[in-house]
Motif scaffolding. Structure first.
Motif, PDB file in Angstrom:
ATOM      1  N   ASN A   1       0.858  -1.185   0.000  1.00  0.00           N
ATOM      2  CA  ASN A   1       0.000   0.000   0.000  1.00  0.00           C
ATOM      3  C   ASN A   1       0.892   1.232   0.000  1.00  0.00           C
ATOM      4  OD1 ASN A   1      -1.974   1.943   0.364  1.00  0.00           O
ATOM      5  ND2 ASN A   1      -3.187   0.663   1.710  1.00  0.00           N
ATOM      6  N   ASP A   2       1.385   1.559  -1.193  1.00  0.00           N
ATOM      7  CA  ASP A   2       2.311   2.690  -1.289  1.00  0.00           C
ATOM      8  C   ASP A   2       1.619   3.932  -1.837  1.00  0.00           C
ATOM      9  OD1 ASP A   2       1.981   1.814  -3.850  1.00  0.00           O
ATOM     10  OD2 ASP A   2       4.111   1.716  -4.348  1.00  0.00           O
ATOM     11  N   VAL A   3       0.365   4.101  -1.428  1.00  0.00           N
ATOM     12  CA  VAL A   3      -0.392   5.287  -1.823  1.00  0.00           C
ATOM     13  C   VAL A   3       0.125   6.489  -1.039  1.00  0.00           C
ATOM     14  CG1 VAL A   3      -2.665   6.375  -1.878  1.00  0.00           C
ATOM     15  CG2 VAL A   3      -2.440   3.940  -2.423  1.00  0.00           C
ATOM     16  N   VAL A   4       0.677   7.459  -1.727  1.00  0.00           N
ATOM     17  CA  VAL A   4       1.208   8.663  -1.079  1.00  0.00           C
ATOM     18  C   VAL A   4       0.525   9.870  -1.717  1.00  0.00           C
ATOM     19  CG1 VAL A   4       3.257   9.973  -0.446  1.00  0.00           C
ATOM     20  CG2 VAL A   4       3.410   7.483  -0.727  1.00  0.00           C
ATOM     21  N   PRO A   5      -0.474  10.435  -1.053  1.00  0.00           N
ATOM     22  CA  PRO A   5      -1.175  11.585  -1.638  1.00  0.00           C
ATOM     23  C   PRO A   5      -0.223  12.743  -1.921  1.00  0.00           C
ATOM     24  CG  PRO A   5      -2.399  10.695   0.226  1.00  0.00           C
ATOM     25  CD  PRO A   5      -1.060  10.008   0.220  1.00  0.00           C
ATOM     26  N   ALA A   6      -0.594  13.553  -2.876  1.00  0.00           N
ATOM     27  CA  ALA A   6       0.189  14.746  -3.207  1.00  0.00           C
ATOM     28  C   ALA A   6      -0.404  15.959  -2.503  1.00  0.00           C
ATOM     29  CB  ALA A   6       0.193  14.977  -4.719  1.00  0.00           C
ATOM     30  N   GLY A   7       0.459  16.794  -1.965  1.00  0.00           N
ATOM     31  CA  GLY A   7      -0.005  18.043  -1.396  1.00  0.00           C
ATOM     32  C   GLY A   7      -0.432  19.009  -2.495  1.00  0.00           C
ATOM     33  N   ARG A   8      -1.097  20.073  -2.094  1.00  0.00           N
ATOM     34  CA  ARG A   8      -1.541  21.083  -3.053  1.00  0.00           C
ATOM     35  C   ARG A   8      -0.658  22.320  -2.924  1.00  0.00           C
ATOM     36  NH1 ARG A   8      -7.877  21.509  -1.948  1.00  0.00           N
ATOM     37  NH2 ARG A   8      -7.521  23.458  -3.103  1.00  0.00           N
ATOM     38  N   PRO A   9      -0.235  22.891  -4.071  1.00  0.00           N
ATOM     39  CA  PRO A   9       0.691  24.038  -4.033  1.00  0.00           C
ATOM     40  C   PRO A   9       0.178  25.209  -3.204  1.00  0.00           C
ATOM     41  CG  PRO A   9       0.523  23.174  -6.262  1.00  0.00           C
ATOM     42  CD  PRO A   9      -0.515  22.455  -5.447  1.00  0.00           C
ATOM     43  N   GLU A  10      -1.132  25.523  -3.302  1.00  0.00           N
ATOM     44  CA  GLU A  10      -1.658  26.668  -2.557  1.00  0.00           C
ATOM     45  C   GLU A  10      -1.645  26.409  -1.045  1.00  0.00           C
ATOM     46  OE1 GLU A  10      -5.357  24.336  -3.943  1.00  0.00           O
ATOM     47  OE2 GLU A  10      -3.297  24.722  -4.596  1.00  0.00           O
ATOM     48  N   LEU A  11      -1.811  25.127  -0.651  1.00  0.00           N
ATOM     49  CA  LEU A  11      -1.759  24.795   0.771  1.00  0.00           C
ATOM     50  C   LEU A  11      -0.316  24.872   1.277  1.00  0.00           C
ATOM     51  CD1 LEU A  11      -4.289  21.821   0.980  1.00  0.00           C
ATOM     52  CD2 LEU A  11      -4.697  24.271   1.284  1.00  0.00           C
ATOM     53  N   ARG A  12       0.615  24.472   0.423  1.00  0.00           N
ATOM     54  CA  ARG A  12       2.020  24.578   0.800  1.00  0.00           C
ATOM     55  C   ARG A  12       2.394  26.035   1.022  1.00  0.00           C
ATOM     56  NH1 ARG A  12       7.068  25.176  -1.965  1.00  0.00           N
ATOM     57  NH2 ARG A  12       8.758  24.198  -0.769  1.00  0.00           N
ATOM     58  N   LEU A  13       1.963  26.923   0.150  1.00  0.00           N
ATOM     59  CA  LEU A  13       2.261  28.339   0.311  1.00  0.00           C
ATOM     60  C   LEU A  13       1.669  28.879   1.607  1.00  0.00           C
ATOM     61  CD1 LEU A  13       1.757  29.657  -3.337  1.00  0.00           C
ATOM     62  CD2 LEU A  13       3.915  29.437  -2.080  1.00  0.00           C
ATOM     63  N   GLY A  14       0.448  28.445   1.932  1.00  0.00           N
ATOM     64  CA  GLY A  14      -0.163  28.865   3.189  1.00  0.00           C
ATOM     65  C   GLY A  14       0.627  28.398   4.386  1.00  0.00           C
ATOM     66  N   ARG A  15       1.121  27.159   4.303  1.00  0.00           N
ATOM     67  CA  ARG A  15       1.927  26.630   5.410  1.00  0.00           C
ATOM     68  C   ARG A  15       3.243  27.379   5.544  1.00  0.00           C
ATOM     69  NH1 ARG A  15       5.990  22.947   3.785  1.00  0.00           N
ATOM     70  NH2 ARG A  15       4.375  21.583   2.947  1.00  0.00           N
ATOM     71  N   VAL A  16       3.889  27.670   4.415  1.00  0.00           N
ATOM     72  CA  VAL A  16       5.151  28.404   4.457  1.00  0.00           C
ATOM     73  C   VAL A  16       4.948  29.761   5.130  1.00  0.00           C
ATOM     74  CG1 VAL A  16       6.895  29.548   3.042  1.00  0.00           C
ATOM     75  CG2 VAL A  16       6.181  27.215   2.496  1.00  0.00           C
ATOM     76  N   ALA A  17       3.827  30.404   4.827  1.00  0.00           N
ATOM     77  CA  ALA A  17       3.529  31.690   5.459  1.00  0.00           C
ATOM     78  C   ALA A  17       3.308  31.523   6.954  1.00  0.00           C
ATOM     79  CB  ALA A  17       2.302  32.319   4.803  1.00  0.00           C
ATOM     80  N   GLU A  18       2.576  30.478   7.337  1.00  0.00           N
ATOM     81  CA  GLU A  18       2.340  30.209   8.768  1.00  0.00           C
ATOM     82  C   GLU A  18       3.649  29.935   9.491  1.00  0.00           C
ATOM     83  OE1 GLU A  18      -0.411  27.259  10.037  1.00  0.00           O
ATOM     84  OE2 GLU A  18      -2.123  28.176   9.034  1.00  0.00           O
ATOM     85  N   GLN A  19       4.502  29.117   8.881  1.00  0.00           N
ATOM     86  CA  GLN A  19       5.761  28.772   9.539  1.00  0.00           C
ATOM     87  C   GLN A  19       6.641  30.008   9.701  1.00  0.00           C
ATOM     88  OE1 GLN A  19       4.573  25.995  10.607  1.00  0.00           O
ATOM     89  NE2 GLN A  19       6.239  24.582  10.108  1.00  0.00           N
ATOM     90  N   LEU A  20       6.607  30.908   8.717  1.00  0.00           N
ATOM     91  CA  LEU A  20       7.357  32.159   8.834  1.00  0.00           C
ATOM     92  C   LEU A  20       6.828  32.994   9.993  1.00  0.00           C
ATOM     93  CD1 LEU A  20       9.459  34.162   7.820  1.00  0.00           C
ATOM     94  CD2 LEU A  20       7.776  35.007   6.174  1.00  0.00           C
ATOM     95  N   CYS A  21       5.499  33.051  10.123  1.00  0.00           N
ATOM     96  CA  CYS A  21       4.904  33.792  11.243  1.00  0.00           C
ATOM     97  C   CYS A  21       5.294  33.174  12.577  1.00  0.00           C
ATOM     98  CB  CYS A  21       3.389  33.835  11.097  1.00  0.00           C
ATOM     99  SG  CYS A  21       2.796  34.883   9.758  1.00  0.00           S
TER     100      CYS A  21
END
Length: 344
Positions: free
Chosen positions: A315-335
């Motif tokens: 069971n090597d199902v590995v979902p892909a993240g979404r680019p817009e969610l990654r950008l939101g996370r990067v902003a949160e982590q910076l904050c």
């Protein structure tokens, strides 16, 4: 037992003290239960560690698995370990074994010793079994019934295939160490497929991997509260459900919900970003219980012992993240990083 029609979600909390560490050229003193486990800060009215986490779980009617590190108790006091275990069990939570071998020598730097390895994979099968048995005996002395101890997580996810053999020899049935984003770091488990859900190791132990998704940079990222935003965790859960992943395993730590501003003065602040992530995650799981069943490693291990497992294809199902969610996370982590730097 297995086909419930719902995706099983494992909320796992690593509970540990901290050994001496060098920061900014100076030796930082060890951090014990108050500052690393309970989050008891002199300038805060309520603890921001275990009680905050169990409070959020209780409000949502959820259970989590708390992987508790016992080796450090020989330095900080076995009564401190017992207090934490009693608290968690009284709150209806699941307690399992966590080991950081370095905590056998918390003050190695002051002693002038060579740093001991903190990865289980650096020890032989026999040495790993001795570490496991030592940790189990400490948890039992702390009031955790031996029969309830069925699962294990290595510090830094630093296990290898020999760890499974050591677990089987020590009577433990569930490992939660296989972590795709740590394969080039501490995790030395070698397996032919990118497993992202429960699998049989073939040596009498089942592996419950830490859930990973493919991040925007093509690398893996695991589901850890401090490392992923709530929208990313929600997206992963929805995708796991859609793609047929039967289990999702999320990681956090007892110290992720507060910032320590001064060790000497025992002062700090809530980590509002991580608290909000946990709160929203618990609410989402509660509101979507028709699709998700929150389970514990202890319950899983007991089912495996009584009923056995089922044969599963890779069971090597590995979902892909979404680019817009990654950008939101990067902003949160910076904050979050800016919050750490702000004067208090």
């Amino acid at each position: 037992m297995w086909d419930t029609g719902r995706t099983r979600v494992y909320l796992t909390v690593d509970v540990e003290c901290a050994e001496e560490r060098v920061k900014g050229g100076a030796v930082q003193p060890p951090l014990g239960y108050d500052l690393r486990v309970w989050g008891r800060l002199a300038n805060q009215r309520e603890p921001l560690g275990l009680p905050l986490i169990t409070g959020e779980l209780a409000r949502a009617g959820l259970q989590a698995t708390f992987f508790v590190e016992p080796l450090g108790a020989r330095y900080f006091g076995e009564h401190e370990l017992a207090e934490a275990c009693r608290f968690l069990r009284a709150a209806g939570q699941d307690v399992q074994l966590h080991l950081h071998p370095v905590q056998r020598r918390i003050d190695w730097h002051t002693r002038g010793d060579d740093p001991p390895s903190d990865d289980m994979a650096d020890y032989s099968v026999e040495e790993q079994r001795a570490l496991l048995d030592d940790g189990l005996s400490l948890l039992v002395r702390a009031g955790v019934p031996r029969a309830s101890l069925v699962g294990f997580r290595a510090g830094n996810f630093g296990a290898n295939n020999d760890t499974w053999r050591a677990l089987a020899a020590s009577g433990l049935h569930v490992s939660s160490n296989f972590n795709l984003c740590y394969r080039d770091k501490n995790c030395a488990i070698r397996w032919p497929s990118r497993e992202n859900a429960l699998f049989d190791t073939g040596v009498g132990v089942w592996e419950l991997p830490v859930s990973n998704f493919v991040d925007g940079n093509g690398r893996f990222r695991h589901l850890q509260v401090t490392a992923t935003s709530f929208p990313e965790m929600r997206h992963f859960l929805v995708e796991a459900r859609r793609m047929g992943l039967p289990e999702v395993t999320i990681v956090t730590h007892s110290f992720e919900y507060f910032l320590i501003d001064s060790i000497e003065k025992r002062q700090g602040r809530p980590n509002s970003f991580n608290i909000e992530r946990l709160r929203r995650l618990c609410a989402f799981l509660r509101e979507n219980e028709q699709d998700f069943m929150v389970d514990t490693v202890g319950a899983l291990g007991r089912r495996l012992c009584v009923e056995g497992g089922v044969s599963r294809p890779a069971n090597d199902v590995v979902p892909a993240g979404r680019p817009e969610l990654r950008l939101g996370r990067v902003a949160e982590q910076l904050c979050k990083r800016l919050m750490v730097l702000l004067p208090v």
